[in-house]
Design an enzyme around this catalytic site. Structure first.
Site, short mmCIF file in Angstrom:
data_model
loop_
_atom_site.label_atom_id
_atom_site.label_comp_id
_atom_site.label_asym_id
_atom_site.label_seq_id
_atom_site.Cartn_x
_atom_site.Cartn_y
_atom_site.Cartn_z
N HIS A 1 0.81 -1.23 0.00
CA HIS A 1 0.00 0.00 0.00
C HIS A 1 0.84 1.27 0.00
CE1 HIS A 1 -3.38 -2.44 -0.27
NE2 HIS A 1 -3.19 -3.03 0.90
N ARG B 1 -1.09 8.76 -7.98
CA ARG B 1 -0.67 9.93 -8.75
C ARG B 1 0.36 9.60 -9.83
NH1 ARG B 1 -2.28 15.15 -6.82
NH2 ARG B 1 -4.43 14.66 -6.38
N ARG C 1 0.82 -8.54 -8.17
CA ARG C 1 -0.45 -9.09 -8.66
C ARG C 1 -0.46 -9.13 -10.17
NH1 ARG C 1 -4.66 -9.01 -4.40
NH2 ARG C 1 -6.01 -9.77 -6.02
N GLU D 1 4.94 -12.20 -2.84
CA GLU D 1 3.66 -12.90 -2.92
C GLU D 1 3.23 -12.93 -4.38
OE1 GLU D 1 1.01 -10.73 -0.42
OE2 GLU D 1 2.08 -11.25 1.40
N THR E 1 -8.73 -7.55 -1.76
CA THR E 1 -7.51 -8.09 -1.18
C THR E 1 -7.62 -9.61 -1.25
OG1 THR E 1 -6.09 -8.09 0.78
CG2 THR E 1 -8.45 -8.00 1.18
N1 PXP Z 1 0.02 -12.24 3.76
C1 PXP Z 1 -0.53 -12.42 2.55
C2 PXP Z 1 -0.26 -13.70 1.84
C3 PXP Z 1 -1.31 -11.41 1.94
O1 PXP Z 1 -1.85 -11.60 0.73
C4 PXP Z 1 -1.48 -10.19 2.62
C5 PXP Z 1 -2.26 -9.08 2.01
O2 PXP Z 1 -1.65 -8.66 0.85
C6 PXP Z 1 -0.86 -10.05 3.88
C7 PXP Z 1 -0.13 -11.09 4.44
C8 PXP Z 1 -0.94 -8.77 4.66
O3 PXP Z 1 -2.27 -8.48 5.01
P1 PXP Z 1 -2.60 -7.06 5.64
O4 PXP Z 1 -2.29 -6.04 4.60
O5 PXP Z 1 -4.06 -7.17 5.95
O6 PXP Z 1 -1.75 -6.91 6.86
#
Ligand code: PXP
Length: 253
Positions: free
Chosen positions: A12, A20, A47, A72, A102
């Site tokens: 995030h 922006r 993603r 991830e 999410t």
């Molecule tokens: N672990 C995994 C595999 C996730 O997909 C996420 C969210 O992207 C998180 C941890 C972290 O979750 P949060 O942003 O709610 O702390």
């Protein structure tokens, strides 16, 4: 008890940047602050739709920041190819649906076994630690072992979102699944929806060695700064993991 690692998810930071365009706030600058705040690794979700983290972020995070990188990703050939090229320390394989806000729920490893097996094998061969993101379900735990992943991450969303009445039950599911996973030799991680307020009981589970936390830290960072927000989470985890807290937890009704 073993040190509980904190992986700070910086998706995030990229979400704010992308609002922006341009480079600010810079994900690499954020990643450099993770160690200062007491975090252990960088977590970033590339993603399929590149809605926050981009390919360039992943490459720069690996090249410019000395902390371990946990990428991830969905179990697609495109993502496996990127992981094999970038060589993060670890990958966490997650389910992905384009329309979701999410990651909603864990992987169904039982049904996806044929697709996951060969991809996990290629990542294992490259020396990249693979974790599967699953619900705290004993059937999925066994399937994770069978499909060849050395680690798993439990989706803590159900626990975090549970009303007071059922939260203890969700915590028990996590504790039971974590005990089973550790007993069959899997490394246990957890994450999703964790906050300073709810992290304690999960941090106290002895077999959990890593938490990955993003949204709550980035949200708090707006008010106290990123390093301080990480430090607050680190302190909450350490308080829960302290020997006196663990003993008290054992005697809770
Ligand atoms: N672990 C995994 C595999 C996730 O997909 C996420 C969210 O992207 C998180 C941890 C972290 O979750 P949060 O942003 O709610 O702390």
């Amino acid at each position: 008890m073993s040190h509980l690692r904190l992986g700070v998810n910086i998706d995030h930071v990229a979400t704010v940047r992308n609002a922006r365009g341009g480079r600010d706030p810079d994900t690499v600058r954020a990643a450099h602050l993770i160690a200062k705040g007491g975090g252990d690794s960088i977590t970033a979700h590339l993603r399929e739709d590149r809605r926050h983290i981009t390919d360039d972020d992943i490459r720069r995070l690996k090249a410019e920041v000395p902390l371990p990188l946990n990428m991830e990703m969905a179990a697609t050939d495109e993502m496996v190819a990127i992981a094999l090229q970038v060589r993060p320390h670890a990958v966490c394989i997650v389910p992905e649906r384009r329309a979701e806000l999410t990651t909603e729920g864990g992987l169904d490893v039982v049904s996806a076994r044929a697709a996951l097996g060969p991809r996990i094998a290629r990542l294992n061969d490259a020396g990249i630690q693979v974790a599967l993101f699953i619900d705290p379900d004993p059937v999925q735990v066994e399937a994770t072992k069978q499909v060849g992943a050395p680690a798993l991450e439990f989706h803590t969303g159900e626990y975090c979102n549970a009303p007071d009445l059922t939260r203890a039950k969700e915590l028990q599911r996590l504790e039971d699944a974590a005990a089973r996973a550790a007993a069959i030799g899997l490394e246990v991680h957890a994450g999703h929806g964790l906050t300073v307020g709810n992290v304690g009981p999960v941090a106290r589970i002895a077999s959990v060695v890593e938490l990955n936390i993003g949204h709550a830290i980035v949200a708090e960072a707006l008010f106290v700064g990123f390093e301080a927000a990480i430090r607050q989470m680190r302190a909450a985890m350490d308080r829960a993991r302290a020997p006196s807290a663990v003993t008290a937890g054992r005697h809770r009704a």
